[in-house]
Write a protein that holds these residues in place. Structure first.
Motif, PDB file in Angstrom:
ATOM      1  N   VAL A   1       6.072   3.155   0.085  1.00 46.37           N
ATOM      2  CA  VAL A   1       5.156   2.021   0.108  1.00 46.37           C
ATOM      3  C   VAL A   1       5.369   1.264   1.405  1.00 46.37           C
ATOM      4  CG1 VAL A   1       5.010   1.785  -2.397  1.00 46.37           C
ATOM      5  CG2 VAL A   1       6.769   0.545  -1.165  1.00 46.37           C
ATOM      6  N   ASN A   2       4.302   0.692   1.905  1.00 46.78           N
ATOM      7  CA  ASN A   2       4.340  -0.118   3.118  1.00 46.78           C
ATOM      8  C   ASN A   2       3.712  -1.469   2.826  1.00 46.78           C
ATOM      9  OD1 ASN A   2       5.479   1.922   4.714  1.00 46.78           O
ATOM     10  ND2 ASN A   2       3.469   2.750   5.230  1.00 46.78           N
ATOM     11  N   ILE A   3       4.017  -2.422   3.680  1.00 44.46           N
ATOM     12  CA  ILE A   3       3.435  -3.748   3.572  1.00 44.46           C
ATOM     13  C   ILE A   3       2.356  -3.876   4.643  1.00 44.46           C
ATOM     14  CG2 ILE A   3       3.882  -6.228   3.681  1.00 44.46           C
ATOM     15  CD1 ILE A   3       5.296  -4.814   1.365  1.00 44.46           C
ATOM     16  N   GLU A   4       1.171  -4.247   4.222  1.00 44.24           N
ATOM     17  CA  GLU A   4       0.066  -4.459   5.148  1.00 44.24           C
ATOM     18  C   GLU A   4      -0.163  -5.961   5.254  1.00 44.24           C
ATOM     19  OE1 GLU A   4      -4.270  -3.955   4.010  1.00 44.24           O
ATOM     20  OE2 GLU A   4      -3.884  -2.115   5.148  1.00 44.24           O
TER      21      GLU A   4
ATOM     22  N   THR B   1      12.279  -0.198  -2.851  1.00 37.99           N
ATOM     23  CA  THR B   1      11.457   0.786  -3.562  1.00 37.99           C
ATOM     24  C   THR B   1      11.514   2.141  -2.872  1.00 37.99           C
ATOM     25  OG1 THR B   1       9.971  -0.948  -4.312  1.00 37.99           O
ATOM     26  CG2 THR B   1       9.113   1.298  -4.350  1.00 37.99           C
ATOM     27  N   ASN B   2      11.406   2.137  -1.552  1.00 31.06           N
ATOM     28  CA  ASN B   2      11.466   3.397  -0.807  1.00 31.06           C
ATOM     29  C   ASN B   2      12.827   4.062  -0.947  1.00 31.06           C
ATOM     30  OD1 ASN B   2       8.806   3.151   0.047  1.00 31.06           O
ATOM     31  ND2 ASN B   2       9.378   2.072   1.907  1.00 31.06           N
ATOM     32  N   LEU B   3      13.891   3.273  -0.885  1.00 31.64           N
ATOM     33  CA  LEU B   3      15.236   3.841  -1.055  1.00 31.64           C
ATOM     34  C   LEU B   3      15.411   4.410  -2.456  1.00 31.64           C
ATOM     35  CD1 LEU B   3      17.382   1.153   0.794  1.00 31.64           C
ATOM     36  CD2 LEU B   3      17.082   3.536   1.462  1.00 31.64           C
ATOM     37  N   GLN B   4      14.885   3.711  -3.439  1.00 36.54           N
ATOM     38  CA  GLN B   4      15.000   4.195  -4.815  1.00 36.54           C
ATOM     39  C   GLN B   4      14.225   5.497  -5.003  1.00 36.54           C
ATOM     40  OE1 GLN B   4      14.151   1.081  -7.552  1.00 36.54           O
ATOM     41  NE2 GLN B   4      15.073   2.147  -9.274  1.00 36.54           N
TER      42      GLN B   4
ATOM     43  N   ILE C   1       0.843  -1.198   0.000  1.00 36.01           N
ATOM     44  CA  ILE C   1       0.000   0.000   0.000  1.00 36.01           C
ATOM     45  C   ILE C   1       0.878   1.247   0.000  1.00 36.01           C
ATOM     46  CG2 ILE C   1      -1.973  -1.079   1.125  1.00 36.01           C
ATOM     47  CD1 ILE C   1      -1.009   0.177   3.754  1.00 36.01           C
ATOM     48  N   LYS C   2       0.325   2.331  -0.509  1.00 34.49           N
ATOM     49  CA  LYS C   2       1.036   3.605  -0.468  1.00 34.49           C
ATOM     50  C   LYS C   2       0.919   4.188   0.929  1.00 34.49           C
ATOM     51  CE  LYS C   2       0.617   5.061  -5.221  1.00 34.49           C
ATOM     52  NZ  LYS C   2       0.126   6.098  -6.139  1.00 34.49           N
ATOM     53  N   ALA C   3       2.001   4.796   1.381  1.00 32.62           N
ATOM     54  CA  ALA C   3       1.986   5.442   2.689  1.00 32.62           C
ATOM     55  C   ALA C   3       1.213   6.753   2.595  1.00 32.62           C
ATOM     56  CB  ALA C   3       3.410   5.685   3.168  1.00 32.62           C
ATOM     57  N   LYS C   4       0.981   7.367   3.725  1.00 29.96           N
ATOM     58  CA  LYS C   4       0.201   8.601   3.766  1.00 29.96           C
ATOM     59  C   LYS C   4       0.846   9.727   2.969  1.00 29.96           C
ATOM     60  CE  LYS C   4      -1.988   7.578   8.137  1.00 29.96           C
ATOM     61  NZ  LYS C   4      -2.140   7.904   9.537  1.00 29.96           N
TER      62      LYS C   4
END
Length: 157
Positions: free
Chosen positions: A88-91, A134-137, A80-83
């Motif tokens: 992105v986060n994993i739910e 993905t977040n680091l990129q 999911i996308k973060a706020k």
């Protein structure tokens, strides 16, 4: 003249700090990718070990895998996308048959082998590492765009 020189020096220091951030992000991203490759390879080896230990008679058949006519179920893990929309986060959800969250591991056996359970753990780690990568990129892309904008502003002065 003096103010212009101070502005250029401050911009240069900011550029240095941003380049340093860029190198740290590249290092973290590279390490994350290496960890991802190791976890994926380890999971694949564990799957091969499970198949070898099970022998030819207990192979997975199409009848065990859900089809269109199977009961509906929900994914235990979602990306999911973060706020802030830039991460992105994993739910993850707990197994709950009443709400449609079933354990896919139990489609094949009530008591799956330990090597298969370990493989599942490795592949779950892979999902976490993909999200981290993905977040680091995305952070690296942001830093590179700020570096480009700052360089353009310094060149215009």
């Amino acid at each position: 003249m003096v103010a212009e020189k101070l502005d250029k020096e401050a911009a240069g220091q900011l550029l240095d700090a941003m380049y340093l951030d860029m190198f740290h992000l590249i290092e973290e991203h590279t390490q994350c990718r290496v960890n991802l490759e190791r976890a994926n390879a380890s999971g694949a080896i564990l799957l091969a070990r499970t198949r070898f230990q099970a022998g030819g008679c207990n192979s997975v058949s199409k009848a065990q895998i859900p089809t269109e006519n199977s009961a509906e179920f929900n994914a235990l893990c979602r990306v999911i996308k973060a706020k802030d929309e830039n991460e992105v986060n994993i739910e993850r959800h707990e197994v709950d048959k009443a709400n449609g969250y079933v354990e896919p591991l139990h489609w094949f056996s009530v008591l799956p082998p330990m090597s298969l359970r370990h493989a599942v753990t490795k592949f779950r780690d892979c999902i976490e590492l993909v999200a981290e990568s993905t977040n680091l990129q995305r952070q690296l892309t942001d830093v590179l765009s700020w570096i480009s904008k700052l360089r353009q502003s310094v060149l215009k002065q």
